[in-house]
Design a protein around this motif. Structure first.
Motif, PDB file in Angstrom:
ATOM      1  N   UNK B  46      95.094  16.427 -82.695  1.00 41.82           N
ATOM      2  CA  UNK B  46      94.317  15.929 -83.832  1.00 41.82           C
ATOM      3  C   UNK B  46      93.707  17.063 -84.660  1.00 41.82           C
ATOM      4  N   UNK B  47      93.750  18.284 -84.152  1.00 43.76           N
ATOM      5  CA  UNK B  47      93.250  19.420 -84.927  1.00 43.76           C
ATOM      6  C   UNK B  47      91.751  19.649 -84.841  1.00 43.76           C
ATOM      7  N   UNK B  48      91.112  19.093 -83.830  1.00 42.99           N
ATOM      8  CA  UNK B  48      89.669  19.307 -83.643  1.00 42.99           C
ATOM      9  C   UNK B  48      89.407  20.641 -82.959  1.00 42.99           C
ATOM     10  N   UNK B  80      93.095  27.102 -93.192  1.00 40.91           N
ATOM     11  CA  UNK B  80      92.297  25.937 -93.592  1.00 40.91           C
ATOM     12  C   UNK B  80      91.303  25.385 -92.586  1.00 40.91           C
ATOM     13  N   UNK B  81      90.642  26.246 -91.801  1.00 44.24           N
ATOM     14  CA  UNK B  81      89.595  25.743 -90.900  1.00 44.24           C
ATOM     15  C   UNK B  81      88.420  25.237 -91.730  1.00 44.24           C
ATOM     16  N   UNK B 140      77.183  21.341 -85.185  1.00 44.46           N
ATOM     17  CA  UNK B 140      77.472  21.748 -86.558  1.00 44.46           C
ATOM     18  C   UNK B 140      78.487  22.874 -86.702  1.00 44.46           C
ATOM     19  N   UNK B 141      78.784  23.596 -85.615  1.00 46.38           N
ATOM     20  CA  UNK B 141      79.728  24.716 -85.775  1.00 46.38           C
ATOM     21  C   UNK B 141      81.176  24.315 -85.478  1.00 46.38           C
ATOM     22  N   UNK B 142      81.359  23.103 -84.956  1.00 43.75           N
ATOM     23  CA  UNK B 142      82.724  22.630 -84.692  1.00 43.75           C
ATOM     24  C   UNK B 142      83.426  22.346 -86.017  1.00 43.75           C
ATOM     25  N   UNK B 143      84.700  22.057 -85.951  1.00 48.58           N
ATOM     26  CA  UNK B 143      85.415  21.785 -87.189  1.00 48.58           C
ATOM     27  C   UNK B 143      86.804  21.252 -86.945  1.00 48.58           C
ATOM     28  N   UNK B 144      87.631  21.337 -87.986  1.00 52.07           N
ATOM     29  CA  UNK B 144      88.972  20.769 -87.881  1.00 52.07           C
ATOM     30  C   UNK B 144      89.954  21.530 -88.761  1.00 52.07           C
ATOM     31  N   UNK B 333      92.939  24.520 -80.087  1.00 50.16           N
ATOM     32  CA  UNK B 333      91.690  25.107 -80.586  1.00 50.16           C
ATOM     33  C   UNK B 333      91.410  26.493 -79.993  1.00 50.16           C
ATOM     34  N   UNK B 334      91.905  26.723 -78.770  1.00 56.95           N
ATOM     35  CA  UNK B 334      91.659  28.020 -78.123  1.00 56.95           C
ATOM     36  C   UNK B 334      92.637  29.099 -78.562  1.00 56.95           C
TER      37      UNK B 334
END
Lengths: 93, 377
Positions: B46-48, B80-81, B140-144, B333-334
């Motif tokens: 999902x790109x999380x 595009x993060x 708040x620092x997480x993203x996609x 993500x890693x």
């Protein structure tokens, strides 16, 4: 505005020139990659129109520099269900 | 064919490793991919991207990975993060106490998660129908990202730098001799390994390694995911329904991705009960999505280890084989931090983080498992 407007994918507005560019500049010659790179066949039609169209033009699109890389590139991308988009609400019951 | 570094698998791990190797000036690299780029688990996720985990190893390494995602996006905008956060939705009182402890732990490691009230949730996601939600945790620092934008821009950058990516080429065997991988035998011929071999083939790594006597305790779990047709952007963070582990995230094109774990999901078959379960969970909070069409439904694999942590680094049986797999649903993500650490190991340096060193394969034999509880989807 796009200079050329030979649209191959009407769902995601992808032109033939974009497909050619991806094949020659990014060296992506298999349909599975072209699909995911440009989102051709990832719109509501599920690839029923665009993928067939590209497939028919494929030998010409590939040209000299990427031709002869084997028949694997010609694999038709997997179609994901559903065949036709259906409202999410139908699954709630 | 031959290369200094041969990488099995052109997914997130393999591509990021190659990228960081090229930054160190090493360009004699061949990536061997059995199908198309990202065809394993990377292109199915999902790109999380988040650091709000429960183990120190995951929190530390993912915090660094997020820094790298930001850095890479500045350098290559097509990656595009988008730092739009994660929001964990709580529906039971007892979840709040557990969450407070988790948040406090994450805060000590520099991840600024916080508990938010119902009103706070509405500020972050105005379109939500709160229903039975009593509070949330906001990261708040997480993203996609959009996985294919990442994968194909990496592939393009690498090819421009002279790295070879062989797609539709299956590695059938790792040829070993005197504690070394000397070559890989592929469906398109033999590739000689001059320096190192990196096995980053997701769930397919296990059988490749087993054939050369490396036993990796890892199971393939089938996970289900769908995407709707494009709708106007209405959802910034990736949201998680903590009670069920269901997640939902809107991609940059406008599609809404949803996933949830279902019982007995071992076969790679599509299941109607997945669609029912995920629709029942999310349409309650977003009734406006009832009329939105389901566009695609597919499955992907989590390659799960007994402690839900990856295996990164060298193996005791061989001198030039590095393994990076077993990410248990968090490999995409890693990718940046794993790639950076592996590139260090390739040039004979210590990894930057002591947390990385704890993730070697011998921890299973020593019984030193690390636990991760925050596995979703």
């Amino acid at each position: 505005m796009k200079k050329e407007t030979r649209v191959v994918c009407i769902c995601n507005d992808v032109t033939l020139e974009e497909v050619e560019k991806i094949i020659h500049e990014e060296k992506l010659s298999d349909l599975e990659s072209i699909k995911r790179r440009l989102r051709v066949g990832m719109g509501p039609c599920g690839g029923k129109y665009c993928i067939n169209l590209i497939l028919r033009m494929y030998p010409r699109l590939l040209g000299e520099d990427v031709r002869g890389k084997g028949d694997l590139e010609l694999m038709v991308p997997k179609n994901r269900p559903p065949v036709k988009p259906i409202p999410m609400g139908l699954f709630e019951v | 064919m031959e290369a200094e570094v041969v990488i099995v698998g052109a997914g997130s791990t393999g591509l990021f490793t190659a990228l960081y190797l090229t930054e160190l000036g090493l360009e004699d690299i061949i990536l061997v991919e059995r199908s198309y780029i990202g065809s394993g688990s990377s292109g199915r996720c999902a790109g999380g991207i988040r650091a709000s985990f429960s183990s120190k190893e995951h929190i530390v390494l993912m915090s660094e990975s997020i820094k790298l995602w930001r850095e890479l996006t500045e350098k290559f905008p097509e990656i595009g993060f988008r730092q739009k956060g994660y929001l964990w939705l709580l529906t039971r009182e007892e979840q709040i106490d557990t969450s407070k402890n988790l948040v406090a732990f994450q805060n000590t490691l520099g991840v600024p998660t916080r508990i938010v009230s119902r009103e706070g949730i509405e500020d972050i996601v105005p379109s939500i129908d709160l229903s039975d939600i009593i509070a949330g945790i906001y990261d708040p620092i997480a993203g996609k990202v959009y996985p294919f934008d990442v994968l194909y821009s990496l592939a393009h950058i690498l090819r421009e730098n002279g790295v070879e990516i062989l797609t539709h080429t299956n590695v059938e065997e790792i040829v070993v001799s005197n504690r070394r991988a000397v070559a890989v035998r592929t469906s398109r011929g033999r590739i000689k390994v001059k320096g190192h071999l990196i096995v980053a083939a997701g769930v397919w790594s296990r059988n490749l390694l087993r054939a050369i006597g490396i036993d990796l305790p890892m199971e393939a779990e089938v996970h289900h995911i769908l995407v709707t047709e494009e709708v106007r952007q209405f959802l910034d963070p990736l949201i998680i329904h903590v009670d069920t582990g269901a997640y939902m995230v809107q991609d940059p094109i406008g599609g809404v991705l949803m996933g949830v774990n279902i019982e007995d999901s071992y076969e790679d078959k599509l299941r109607a009960d997945f669609l029912r379960k995920v629709a029942r969970i999310w349409l309650k909070y977003f009734p406006q999505l009832r009329k939105v069409n389901l566009l695609r439904y597919w499955i992907g694999y989590y390659e799960v280890t007994p402690d839900h942590h990856p295996v990164i680094g060298s193996v005791p049986e061989y001198d030039n084989i590095l393994v990076a797999t077993g990410f248990s649903g968090h490999g995409f993500m890693m990718g940046p931090i794993v790639g950076l650490e592996l590139s260090r190991m390739i040039i004979g340096r210590e990894p930057y983080f002591k947390e990385t060193k704890k993730l070697t394969i011998d921890r299973f034999a020593r019984g030193e498992l690390i636990e991760e509880k925050a596995v979703i989807g």
